[in-house]
Every structure is written in C-alpha cells, then in structure tokens.
Design a protein around this motif. Structure first.
Motif, short mmCIF file in Angstrom:
data_model
loop_
_atom_site.label_atom_id
_atom_site.label_comp_id
_atom_site.label_asym_id
_atom_site.label_seq_id
_atom_site.Cartn_x
_atom_site.Cartn_y
_atom_site.Cartn_z
N TYR A 261 0.85 -1.19 0.00
CA TYR A 261 0.00 0.00 0.00
C TYR A 261 0.89 1.23 0.00
O TYR A 261 1.77 1.38 0.84
N TYR A 262 0.59 2.14 -0.94
CA TYR A 262 1.34 3.38 -1.04
C TYR A 262 0.36 4.55 -0.97
O TYR A 262 -0.32 4.87 -1.96
N TYR A 263 0.27 5.17 0.19
CA TYR A 263 -0.64 6.29 0.40
C TYR A 263 0.12 7.61 0.25
O TYR A 263 1.20 7.78 0.80
N TRP A 264 -0.49 8.52 -0.50
CA TRP A 264 0.02 9.91 -0.58
C TRP A 264 -1.06 10.84 -0.09
O TRP A 264 -2.21 10.77 -0.52
N LEU A 265 -0.70 11.71 0.86
CA LEU A 265 -1.60 12.71 1.41
C LEU A 265 -1.14 14.09 0.97
O LEU A 265 0.01 14.47 1.21
#
Length: 368
Positions: A261-265
């Motif tokens: 999982y690669y989350y960008w905020l």
C-alpha cells in the motif's frame, strides 16, 4: 502577486479530465514566484506532517521544524497536552529553542533570557521593570494548530483551515485495519535532491509507471498488471498484490505479505506499507531546484535480534531511493530545456499525479 504569476498559472487547465489533461507546465517547477506562492498557499494553509508522537512523549520534550519559512517548536506540556508555537521570542524575535530537539522545564530565549512555560505563557522578562503598558499575558509565544493522527503530528499555519480529520476524509478508516500504530520507529534517514519538490511527488504518483523500467528489484515482488490507483478528495492510494520471486533475493526477503500500500496525502506526505514494515516520506522544498526527503522506517519488531533484518530492509529502500534520485534530478534538468513545455498523462497509470496537479492549481489560484 505579479501579472507574470497569473500568466504562468493560466498555462494549466485544472478542469481538464484525465484523458485530456497535461501535466503542470515546466515553469511551475522553475519559477521563483511560483515557489513563493506555494510557500504561502500550499505549505502555509494545509495540514503538514512535521514529526512523530514518540518525539514528544514525555513532559518537556520538544523538537523544532520549519514550514513555509516559519520556525516552529512542538512541545509536550506539563499537563500532557501537545502544543505548537512559532519558535520566535516576543522580545527581539530570536529562536527560543535553538537546538533540533531536547527536554526542558521551560523555553528560555538565549538572547535576553525571556522565559516561557511549556504552555507558551510568558514567565519571565528580565529587567523589564518600568516598561509602561506592557501586558505580560499578551506576550506569550504565538500558538499554531497541532494535532495527531496515528503516530504522526501535523500542524497548520492557517487558523481557518478545516480540521485535520475533515482533510483526511476516509483515510483513517482505510488505514486502521493495517494496524500501523503497532509498528515502531527503527531509523530516520534524510536525503537532499537537486530537483523541485513536485518532481519527487510526481515520480511517486505515476501509478508504478516507472517501476518496471527503473526499479527492477521492486518490480520483481509486485504484480504490476494488477497495480491499482484510487483517488479520494485529498489523497491517493496506489496498491499492488505481492508476488513470490527469487530474482532479487534482498527484495524477496524484505518486501513480503499479500499486498503493498502506497498512500500519498496532499501535499507532501507518503506512507508505504508492507507486512510488518512501513516507511514514511516527507518532502519539503529547499528552493526552486532542491528538496529534502525525510524517511522514517518502522517495523513490527525493533528488538536487537531483528536489527540485521531491519537494516537489510532499509538498505533495499536506499537502493530504490538512489534510483529515484537519479531520475528526479534528470527530470529537473530536462524541465529547463526549450524542448519541453508540458507532458500528457497516462489514463491507466497517472491519475494520482493528475489529482496532485489539480489540488496544487486550486491552492495557487488563491495567490492571484
């Protein structure tokens, strides 16, 4: 702002759907006026990740940071409350905390000895007897909004910004089953790149497009054909099933589990999660063509017995980062070429990058 800035911003159409969209134009990565507008409208008005809860776990623990050109100090109060202040003495503007971190009973300016409580109130102003109309209560440290989510600390300089949970949307609910709060910090590493901060974010958000070409090792453990991109209002999730491969042993040993999982905020914080492993990336501008990327590495087991395995995982990350540094710096050089103005976006892969550019444009439009 100058007319020139408006002309630069008008080069991009934030309303174009992905299938018709271009990237933001090259001058946005090169122009000093754009950089100033970003400082005010992007970093000065959004929630920005600045640190970890464990850095200020005990009374009096503090750390300093700079956001949008503003020096800040984050401190744990005697009452257990977490507070943020502008790291600026109210007397003659010196930093009240002039080291990166530490533990104190109070915050004392090294210039003239003005002393502040951990709640920011002015406790002492030496040799100020006889000063007329001096309101001690009105001369405490100026606060900034600070909140936590999971083990991360966020601040905003904008008193009117929506609260952090509103900005995060459904992200906390999506991340919660991954139990990242059980992971513990192992190491922090910092990199300086010769590229604009947006180049690094673009690279992160290209939907794995560059992975088969640039990251052979990482590609060996990801099911690239099943790599997905999901956008929310202010974050993007890239995700891929993991596959078993011995093509690159170090990757097979350190990147495991069912899914990555690669989350960008928005605008500049990334959370990368594998089974029992997480690293976060914080990207901060240092100039038009320089940025800093701060990596924090977390593991389920940070005991001495796990040190060698954890260090190998960090080394694998270093290899990926080295590959990204080279390509990002190459892109920065290419952005200055007369041969390039803007590029098109892959509908299959670059929806996250499209979201980033539209959010950025929306913020920057407030500057004109």
């Amino acid at each position: 702002m100058s007319r020139d800035l408006k002309e630069l911003l008008d080069l991009y159409n934030e309303n174009a759907p992905l299938e018709e969209a271009f990237t933001i134009p090259a001058p946005w990565y090169l122009d000093a006026d754009v950089e100033l507008a970003e400082s005010a409208q992007v970093f000065g008005r959004n929630w920005i990740a600045v640190g970890r809860v464990d850095q200020v776990a005990a009374e009096g623990q503090f750390f300093t940071v700079e956001i949008a050109g503003e020096p800040l100090v984050i401190v744990r109060g005697a009452d257990g409350g977490l507070r943020g202040f502008y790291n600026v003495c109210r007397h003659h503007a010196a930093a009240v905390a002039n080291v990166p971190c530490g533990t104190v009973q109070h915050l004392r300016c090294p210039y003239h000895g003005w002393t502040y409580g951990l709640d920011g109130t002015l406790k002492g102003a030496p040799e100020f007897a006889g000063v007329c109309n001096f309101d001690r209560a009105a001369n405490g440290l100026v606060p900034v909004r600070v909140v936590t989510w999971e083990q991360f600390i966020f601040v905003t300089l904008d008193a009117d910004a929506p609260d952090l949970m509103t900005s995060l949307g459904d992200l906390p609910a999506r991340v919660s089953p991954l139990e990242i709060g059980k992971l513990r910090l192992f190491e922090r590493k910092t990199y300086t790149l010769a590229c604009n901060w947006k180049v690094y974010v673009d690279n992160y958000l290209d939907g794995g497009y560059h992975v088969p070409h640039l990251h052979k090792g990482l590609n060996s453990v990801l099911d690239y054909k099943e790599y997905t991109i999901e956008n929310s209002a202010r974050y993007s999730l890239q995700s891929s099933p993991m596959v078993s491969s011995q093509e690159h042993e170090s990757f097979a040993a350190t990147r495991t589990g069912d899914r990555a999982y690669y989350y960008w905020l928005y605008p500049n914080f990334m959370i990368n999660i594998y089974e029992g492993v997480m690293d976060t990336n914080l990207v901060l501008p240092l100039g038009v063509d320089r940025c800093m990327v701060q990596f924090d590495f977390y593991f389920a087991d940070v005991s001495e017995g796990a040190r060698a395995a954890n260090a190998e995982s960090v080394a694998v990350s270093d290899r990926i980062q080295d590959e990204d540094v080279d390509i990002c710096e190459s892109v920065q050089r290419g952005l200055r070429s007369r041969a390039y103005g803007a590029g098109r976006l892959s509908v299959r892969r670059e929806g996250g990058e499209h979201l980033f550019h539209r959010l950025l444009a929306s913020d920057l439009c407030r500057a004109v």
